[in-house]
Design an enzyme around this catalytic site. Structure first.
Site, short mmCIF file in Angstrom:
data_model
loop_
_atom_site.label_atom_id
_atom_site.label_comp_id
_atom_site.label_asym_id
_atom_site.label_seq_id
_atom_site.Cartn_x
_atom_site.Cartn_y
_atom_site.Cartn_z
N HIS A 304 85.10 -5.07 -13.13
CA HIS A 304 84.07 -4.07 -12.81
C HIS A 304 82.67 -4.66 -12.96
O HIS A 304 81.85 -4.59 -12.03
CB HIS A 304 84.25 -2.85 -13.72
CG HIS A 304 83.26 -1.76 -13.49
ND1 HIS A 304 83.52 -0.68 -12.68
CD2 HIS A 304 82.01 -1.58 -13.96
CE1 HIS A 304 82.47 0.11 -12.67
NE2 HIS A 304 81.53 -0.40 -13.45
N GLU A 305 82.40 -5.24 -14.10
CA GLU A 305 81.04 -5.76 -14.33
C GLU A 305 80.75 -6.92 -13.39
O GLU A 305 79.64 -7.05 -12.88
CB GLU A 305 80.85 -6.19 -15.79
CG GLU A 305 81.16 -5.11 -16.82
CD GLU A 305 80.51 -3.77 -16.57
OE1 GLU A 305 79.41 -3.72 -16.00
OE2 GLU A 305 81.14 -2.74 -16.95
N1 PHE Z 1 76.53 0.26 -15.97
C1 PHE Z 1 77.60 0.13 -16.93
C2 PHE Z 1 78.89 0.04 -16.13
O1 PHE Z 1 79.28 -0.95 -15.72
C3 PHE Z 1 77.74 1.25 -17.88
C4 PHE Z 1 76.59 1.44 -18.82
C5 PHE Z 1 75.69 2.46 -18.60
C6 PHE Z 1 76.44 0.63 -19.91
C7 PHE Z 1 74.64 2.67 -19.46
C8 PHE Z 1 75.42 0.84 -20.78
C9 PHE Z 1 74.51 1.85 -20.57
O2 PHE Z 1 79.49 0.96 -15.77
ZN ZN Z 2 79.64 0.20 -13.66
#
Ligand code: PHE
Ligand code: ZN
Length: 881
Positions: A304-305
């Site tokens: 995902h990341e």
């Molecule tokens: N954007 C991150 C994700 O991959 C989630 C996240 C949101 C992490 C806010 C920290 C603060 O989904």
């Molecule tokens: Zn995300």
């Protein structure tokens, strides 16, 4: 902590900024309590913006040390500063100028875990959504893209490792025991993707060469001594990189890709450009410490990341209302990745279970909101399963409607057209319209209308004309702010089954649109007529769970059993079985407490046995079938007047009946499934273990004693089997000596391992019945318990409130009272965490009147407190509204 100002943000108020920041230079002098941040910004006034327009920057709990423009300190009367805002008037007339701002921050005192904070002595940052403004004054919004150069300086012995986004540049030692490193990220990015990490960590490294030949150095940084536990994550990372090239044509675009695991983190992980920061739960795994579910979670979150690098980073969101643009799409991508790595059907069923368990209740309660909301008070409260999981389902439906090939064309166009942009949902829909030539305006309602549509389905077969008719009526209940709804475009994948499950192909169709194996429902009520059907078919609808809807159909119990036995789509088989079991479980759960549940039909029991013993089926699928609907599944089906004790009774009665009917064969299968070789976390091994573990529960219920679970607990050579055995012991034999012994042995063995001890807290928080609250109170005093660590807090307070139906929802309301007090304590430390936990009470109105009143009182007691965080204020008020 930000306390509530009552301000509401609206999508239609969006305006681009008056100024741009093409370049951002940050210089960090790290110090545990007094970190100095010097920010040098190249500012550009947009064309047409009046010269007297002030520059207004965001801040949050900041302390300004100094401010200069083009090297000259600003006079007091040219700016106004507060901890959360810096307004500069009297700017130079030149189109561009340089602004230098120095702030001082205290990372050690930062318990909100956003901005710059310390986790086990490691400096780290978390900036999404609005954390960057806790570091320096800035235009902290996702449509403001800038090229970052970052200099990090720290004491060498405390922080030998200095990381930031992009590619590494110059490094050097300074004479006072300090050193520095410079990082440059050539890709313009919004502030929420900024990251910095400094500390003393162990590392594993590897390399990946992209399709076009770029070598990439990969690093995963973890606590010293835990390096070997990061190997699975590294493997998942390399598989993700290859998969994104193959399936989406997306290559990585920097020389390095680093991941850092920290133990204090509010969420799962964060996609900062070139420097992902992870909750260590989604990095660290070894057979002895991690379950199959943990391994699958690591694989999914790493992917995902990584996938965000294109869907989120290269193409970001214009504003936070568009959050699903990156999250829904990236969840869709990680789902597809996991499906390709494992069994597609089993993965899909797990997704459907998750969606129904988390997103459907959200959509049915007071916190319901559209996939793309149009207003918010606190953006942190919109990282929801509606934005993520339903957002992913909407993307999946686009593919179902357009077909895989056109979908890919649309995605290619999206990357080509919007690379480097801060885009909107309209942009996203447009690429699919352009790629397909179709009008998706009705489909786009999925982004705007909250709530789960229900399909009421009727059938009619006419032997004389050999026609089969399906009539479908869609309905969508009102949700907060949306009293009436329009009909949506709902793709329903289907098949028609004849004798022995043979697939019947209709000669022609009339009425609503049917293309290949998809019914396109577009009107409120529509009829689809199939001709050339020589026998009365059993329809298999919503194959692959092609739309996030509920269905009420007139299929008989024998039709459902037929589908569960014969359909070629495993998702529909599982759904049919679930529907069969649910109807009995719910009617038994309506009975007065203490009443004797109706007998479970022998045909369902036989069916469960057939599926369990069918060697032609995937073991993981057989386990999913045997895992009968959970207490919260049954509660959701009931929808109103819920009595959790009655539900528990009805579920246990089913399990006992099945266990008694199949005991001998279950035992034989349980023994056959024992595996003596080395542990392998792959789908096959995980499937075998999940089937064996569900059998352990049935057998233990039939045995009526803890011996078997105790034995498995002691003999297990992996955490999956050990934790499952411990779970059976606590759930079924809570007060036995065997259970206490196992809990003690577990604590003695893993007391130093935080992630593993989280499991120990979870299992006890879930012990059924009224005694759980006493247990939770006792565990809060345990020396290893702390409300400062989000994972630990979630493992006790989160598991209890969102997972323990009978324990939390005690009839006397004491569970709610305890919870309200705890939420108030957490709110003072970590508002985001408190608000998230509080969503456990969103379904309070569906309980029976006594519990409902206790829940209302507990919520009101939170709402009555002055000085709540914006986060908790927002959740509690919407929940009570
Ligand atoms: N954007 C991150 C994700 O991959 C989630 C996240 C949101 C992490 C806010 C920290 C603060 O989904
Ligand atoms: Zn995300």
């Amino acid at each position: 902590m930000r306390t509530d100002t009552g301000q509401v943000f609206h999508l239609e108020d969006y305006k681009p900024t008056d100024f741009l920041i093409p370049e951002t230079h940050l210089d960090f002098r790290l110090h545990p309590e007094r970190t100095i941040v010097k920010s040098t910004l190249k500012i550009e006034r947009r064309e047409g913006v009046a010269l007297d327009t002030p520059l207004i920057l965001d801040g949050d709990e900041l302390k300004l040390e100094s401010i200069c423009i083009d090297g000259v300190a600003l006079g007091d009367n040219t700016y106004v500063v507060t901890p959360d805002r810096l307004e500069i008037r009297g700017l130079p007339e030149a189109e561009t100028f340089t602004l230098e701002i120095t702030t001082e921050i205290n990372p050690t005192a930062n318990r909100q875990l956003t901005g710059l904070y310390r986790s086990s002595n490691v400096y780290c940052t978390q900036c999404e959504a609005e954390g960057f403004r806790r570091i320096t004054y800035y235009l902290d919004r996702p449509d403001l893209l800038s090229v970052y150069t970052v200099r990090v300086e720290a004491e060498t012995s405390a922080a030998p490792l200095l990381l930031s986004n992009g590619n590494p540049g110059e490094k050097g030692t300074l004479d006072d025991g300090r050193h520095f490193a410079i990082w440059h990220d050539p890709h313009p990015k919004p502030a929420y993707l900024f990251a910095l990490v400094a500390g003393d960590l162990g590392v594993i490294t590897d390399t990946f060469t992209t399709a076009s030949g770029r070598p990439v150095n990969l690093g995963i940084y973890v606590e010293h001594g835990k390096e070997s536990r990061a190997l699975y994550a590294m493997d998942a990372l390399k598989r993700s990189m290859a998969w994104d090239e193959e399936k989406f044509g997306r290559e990585y675009d920097l020389d390095v890709f680093n991941i850092v695991a920290v133990s204090d983190f509010n969420m799962g992980a964060m996609e900062n450009k070139g420097l992902n920061v992870f909750n260590d739960k989604y990095v660290l795994a070894e057979p002895d410490t991690a379950t199959d579910v943990d391994y699958a979670g690591i694989e999914a979150v790493i992917a995902h990341e990584y996938f965000h690098n294109w869907t989120g980073n290269r193409i970001t969101c214009r504003d936070w209302f568009q959050l699903c643009l990156k999250e829904g799409l990236t969840v869709y991508r990680d789902h597809e990745f996991s499906a390709d790595m494992r069994s597609r059907a089993v993965k899909r069923i797990a997704e459907v279970k998750g969606l129904k368990a988390h997103q459907f209740p959200e959509d049915a309660g007071p916190l319901a909101h559209p996939v793309r909301p149009r207003q918010f008070r606190e953006i942190n409260n919109f990282y929801t399963s509606t934005v993520y999981e339903k957002g992913s389902e909407v993307v999946r439906m686009i593919r179902t409607i357009l077909g895989a090939e056109t979908f890919r064309k649309g995605m290619d166009l999206y990357f080509e057209r919007h690379d480097g942009d801060a885009a909107t949902i309209e942009d996203f829909i447009k690429v699919f319209e352009d790629a397909s030539g179709e009008d998706l305006s009705q489909f786009a309602l999925w982004y705007d209308q909250a709530g789960t549509p229900n399909l009421a389905i009727t059938y009619d077969y006419d032997q004389a004309t050999k026609t089969f008719e399906i009539e479908i009526e869609q309905s969508l209940k009102p949700t907060p702010g949306q009293p009436s709804k329009k009909p949506m475009h709902i793709p329903i994948q289907f098949g028609l089954l004849g004798t022995k499950g043979r697939e019947i192909r209709p000669r022609a169709t009339k009425g609503g649109l049917v293309k290949d194996d998809v019914i396109h429902l577009r009107k409120r009520k529509e009829r689809f007529t199939f001709s050339g059907i020589t026998e009365r078919p059993v329809p298999s609808l919503l194959r692959g769970f092609s739309a996030p809807v509920t269905m009420t159909s007139e299929l008989t119990r024998s039709d459902l059993a037929f589908l569960a036995r014969n359909d070629r789509d495993e998702v529909t088989r599982w759904q049919a079985l679930t529907q069969l079991l649910n109807s009995k479980l719910t009617s038994n759960s309506k009975r007065v407490r203490g009443g004797k549940p109706a007998t479970i039909e022998s045909s369902s029991i036989r069916l469960l046995g057939e599926l369990a013993f069918n060697n032609a089926l995937d073991e993981a699928f057989r386990a999913l079938c045997l895992n009968v609907p959970s207490e919260s599944d049954i509660a959701r089906e009931l929808g109103a007047n819920i009595d959790p004790e009655a539900i528990l009774g009805s579920r246990d009665a089913l399990i006992l009946a099945v266990a008694e009917a199949h005991g001998e064969k279950f035992e034989q299968l349980y023994n056959e499934l024992e595996h003596h070789g080395a542990f392998n976390p792959d789908a096959a091994g995980a499937g075998r273990r999940s089937l064996r573990n569900v059998l352990l529960d049935y057998l233990s219920v039939a045995d009526g004693n803890p011996k078997r679970a105790s034995k498995q607990f002691k003999q297990a050579n992996n955490m999956t089997e050990r934790a499952a055995a411990l779970n059976v012991l606590v759930q079924r034999f809570g007060t036995s000596t065997a259970t206490n012994d196992a809990l003690q042995a577990f604590e003695a063995r893993y007391g130093n391992d935080a992630l593993v001890m989280d499991k120990w807290f979870v299992v006890q928080a879930m012990q059924p019945g009224e005694s759980a609250l006493g247990k939770v109170n006792e565990l809060m005093k345990h020396q290893l318990f702390s409300l400062d660590n989000p994972n630990r807090t979630r493992s006790l307070i989160g598991a209890f409130s969102s997972g323990n139906q009978t324990g939390f929802n005690r009839a006397d309301g004491k569970g709610y009272q305890f919870f309200a007090e705890t939420i108030l304590t957490i709110d003072k430390k970590n508002a985001q965490l408190a608000a998230r936990l509080l969503t456990a009470m969103r379904s309070w109105r569906s309980f029976e009147p006594e519990r409902r009143e206790h829940a209302r009182e507990a919520l009101a007691s939170i709402a009555s407190v002055a000085g709540l965080s914006t986060d908790v204020r927002d959740i509690v008020e919407r929940t009570l509204a």
